[in-house]
Design a protein around this motif. Sequence first.
Motif, PDB file in Angstrom:
ATOM      1  N   ALA A  41      45.870   4.963  51.581  1.00  0.00           N
ATOM      2  CA  ALA A  41      45.505   4.326  50.315  1.00  0.00           C
ATOM      3  C   ALA A  41      46.583   3.343  49.865  1.00  0.00           C
ATOM      4  O   ALA A  41      46.278   2.253  49.351  1.00  0.00           O
ATOM      5  N   ILE A  42      47.847   3.718  50.055  1.00  0.00           N
ATOM      6  CA  ILE A  42      48.952   2.829  49.672  1.00  0.00           C
ATOM      7  C   ILE A  42      48.954   1.569  50.522  1.00  0.00           C
ATOM      8  O   ILE A  42      49.072   0.446  50.012  1.00  0.00           O
ATOM      9  N   LEU A  43      48.827   1.738  51.829  1.00  0.00           N
ATOM     10  CA  LEU A  43      48.837   0.586  52.722  1.00  0.00           C
ATOM     11  C   LEU A  43      47.686  -0.362  52.412  1.00  0.00           C
ATOM     12  O   LEU A  43      47.860  -1.587  52.381  1.00  0.00           O
ATOM     13  N   ALA A  44      46.506   0.178  52.174  1.00  0.00           N
ATOM     14  CA  ALA A  44      45.348  -0.662  51.866  1.00  0.00           C
ATOM     15  C   ALA A  44      45.574  -1.442  50.577  1.00  0.00           C
ATOM     16  O   ALA A  44      45.286  -2.641  50.498  1.00  0.00           O
ATOM     17  N   GLY A  45      46.106  -0.777  49.560  1.00  0.00           N
ATOM     18  CA  GLY A  45      46.342  -1.439  48.277  1.00  0.00           C
ATOM     19  C   GLY A  45      47.507  -2.405  48.294  1.00  0.00           C
ATOM     20  O   GLY A  45      47.603  -3.283  47.433  1.00  0.00           O
ATOM     21  N   SER A  46      48.397  -2.267  49.278  1.00  0.00           N
ATOM     22  CA  SER A  46      49.592  -3.109  49.320  1.00  0.00           C
ATOM     23  C   SER A  46      49.275  -4.572  49.516  1.00  0.00           C
ATOM     24  O   SER A  46      50.083  -5.445  49.202  1.00  0.00           O
ATOM     25  N   ALA A  81      58.913   4.498  44.691  1.00  0.00           N
ATOM     26  CA  ALA A  81      57.841   5.321  44.126  1.00  0.00           C
ATOM     27  C   ALA A  81      56.954   4.492  43.212  1.00  0.00           C
ATOM     28  O   ALA A  81      55.717   4.598  43.240  1.00  0.00           O
ATOM     29  N   LEU A  82      57.564   3.648  42.391  1.00  0.00           N
ATOM     30  CA  LEU A  82      56.833   2.820  41.436  1.00  0.00           C
ATOM     31  C   LEU A  82      55.867   1.877  42.148  1.00  0.00           C
ATOM     32  O   LEU A  82      54.678   1.805  41.811  1.00  0.00           O
ATOM     33  N   VAL A  83      56.360   1.168  43.151  1.00  0.00           N
ATOM     34  CA  VAL A  83      55.539   0.173  43.847  1.00  0.00           C
ATOM     35  C   VAL A  83      54.483   0.846  44.721  1.00  0.00           C
ATOM     36  O   VAL A  83      53.305   0.466  44.706  1.00  0.00           O
ATOM     37  N   ASN A  84      54.878   1.849  45.497  1.00  0.00           N
ATOM     38  CA  ASN A  84      53.939   2.470  46.437  1.00  0.00           C
ATOM     39  C   ASN A  84      52.822   3.221  45.724  1.00  0.00           C
ATOM     40  O   ASN A  84      51.651   3.131  46.123  1.00  0.00           O
ATOM     41  N   HIS A 107      50.507  10.863  42.609  1.00  0.00           N
ATOM     42  CA  HIS A 107      51.527  11.043  41.586  1.00  0.00           C
ATOM     43  C   HIS A 107      52.774  11.727  42.123  1.00  0.00           C
ATOM     44  O   HIS A 107      53.824  11.686  41.480  1.00  0.00           O
ATOM     45  N   VAL A 108      52.664  12.369  43.273  1.00  0.00           N
ATOM     46  CA  VAL A 108      53.770  13.166  43.798  1.00  0.00           C
ATOM     47  C   VAL A 108      54.315  12.616  45.116  1.00  0.00           C
ATOM     48  O   VAL A 108      55.531  12.464  45.286  1.00  0.00           O
ATOM     49  N   SER A 109      53.425  12.298  46.052  1.00  0.00           N
ATOM     50  CA  SER A 109      53.870  11.949  47.409  1.00  0.00           C
ATOM     51  C   SER A 109      54.740  10.697  47.483  1.00  0.00           C
ATOM     52  O   SER A 109      55.746  10.701  48.202  1.00  0.00           O
ATOM     53  N   PRO A 110      54.398   9.593  46.789  1.00  0.00           N
ATOM     54  CA  PRO A 110      55.272   8.425  46.897  1.00  0.00           C
ATOM     55  C   PRO A 110      56.707   8.700  46.458  1.00  0.00           C
ATOM     56  O   PRO A 110      57.664   8.264  47.109  1.00  0.00           O
ATOM     57  N   GLY A 111      56.877   9.428  45.363  1.00  0.00           N
ATOM     58  CA  GLY A 111      58.218   9.773  44.910  1.00  0.00           C
ATOM     59  C   GLY A 111      58.923  10.704  45.870  1.00  0.00           C
ATOM     60  O   GLY A 111      60.111  10.549  46.170  1.00  0.00           O
TER      61      GLY A 111
END
Length: 452
Positions: A41-46, A81-84, A107-111
């Motif tokens: 999800a992070i990679l797609a939104g990046s 964490a903020l950006v990802n 809410h947890v994994s990126p941090g």
Amino acid sequence: MPCPRDYLDRLAGFVSGINLEYLDESTVTAAKNVVLDTIGAILAGSRMAENANFARFALSTGSGNCSLFGHAGKVQPMFAALVNATAGVALEMDEGSRLGGGHPSIHVSPGAIAVAEDRGSSGKELLESIIAGYEVTSRIGSATVTKDDIHSHGTWGTMGTAAATARLLGYDAGQTKTAMNLAVSMSPANTWTTCLEGATIRNLYPGRSGFQGILAAHLGECGFTGLKDAPADLYQSVIGNGFDRDAVVDGLGEPGSYRIQRNYFKFHACCLYNHPVLDAVQSLLQKEEFGPHDVSHVKVEAPPLALIMADPEPENMLAAKFSIPYAVAAMVVRGSADVTSFYPQQVSNSQIRRIAQRVEVVADEDMSFRRYDYPAARVAVSLSNGRILEGSVTVQRGDAKNPVNHEELVGKFRFIAGDVLGEARTKQVIDTVAKMDTLVDVGELTALLGEN
């Protein structure tokens, strides 16, 4: 009589004492699946313009050891964490928890990943921190009777990220409790308005939550003090209409009860309130022969909160993801509600907009996403020939109670992250997450997630 506060002691003890060696294999496997889904999800939104610009801004604040997924360069943990996390919610493809509401992993994994990468932690340590933080986030959420106008994005994630960070920093139960209490007093409180208008500042909420959760874990070391019972202080009356301390720890740590293995994965790129509805419509489309020109009216029965998502004319991509009429119309016209169905060119599609005007949303007061014994959606599709096609869904596809196989989860990852990673690196990431508990350094994984 003063209320007992030992639930926080128990929760902090759980976080500081969690050990992968004593968890069921099913729990560890579930955590790996959640991590893979969240990274996807992070990679797609990046790749979205504002998220790429945000990554460049973060890089301008200084360098560090932590990866920005999909981008070159490294930053400090809080900015990673903020950006990802912000990128990870942009397409509405990140997993969530019906039991706790919201989306614990983003809410947890990126941090947790950022702090682990910064410290050179092992894969085992990272998984322990994510499982612990996920548990905290979901349980605090399920104990809160959230006010109707409050959107839970970011609300409980500060406490979850603080717990995960505390675990990675090796805090004892007392230090962990302090970190969690400090974090709660930094929890954002936001309404649904940003979602409904499609204001993308809404995507920042999990990122801000992760940023502040990491910060909270360090504030105790700086000498800051928190409330004795911050969750009850905030969630009892400000964000919620009630807070059940006993519910936070009911069944805590029991085998098979971990929240991370009782989650849901998304297979429609929109708000969860659409998903049972879309499953029902998709099932009817597969069973019956009808198309957009046959549909004269669609009646949707959904939980009461869904009434705020009844606008048939969303102005932009994000607002469309929170419009049940639009999502239903996209499914009828395109046969899918995947990421591409919410692109701007589809939001302005005249045929989709015409069908959306024919969708009526009504509330069933007994429907709730915290129930598994009653439908979460009913749909009645009226056709121009007079036929009425009806369907209902209690548990949407992808939920732990209506699971998909592992191959489909991997397929989702390939679909949403493949363009960013390329075929070879996509396979490497899938394989590395699968053996995550054996990684000596999580850098083996994060090294694969930067710019191709």
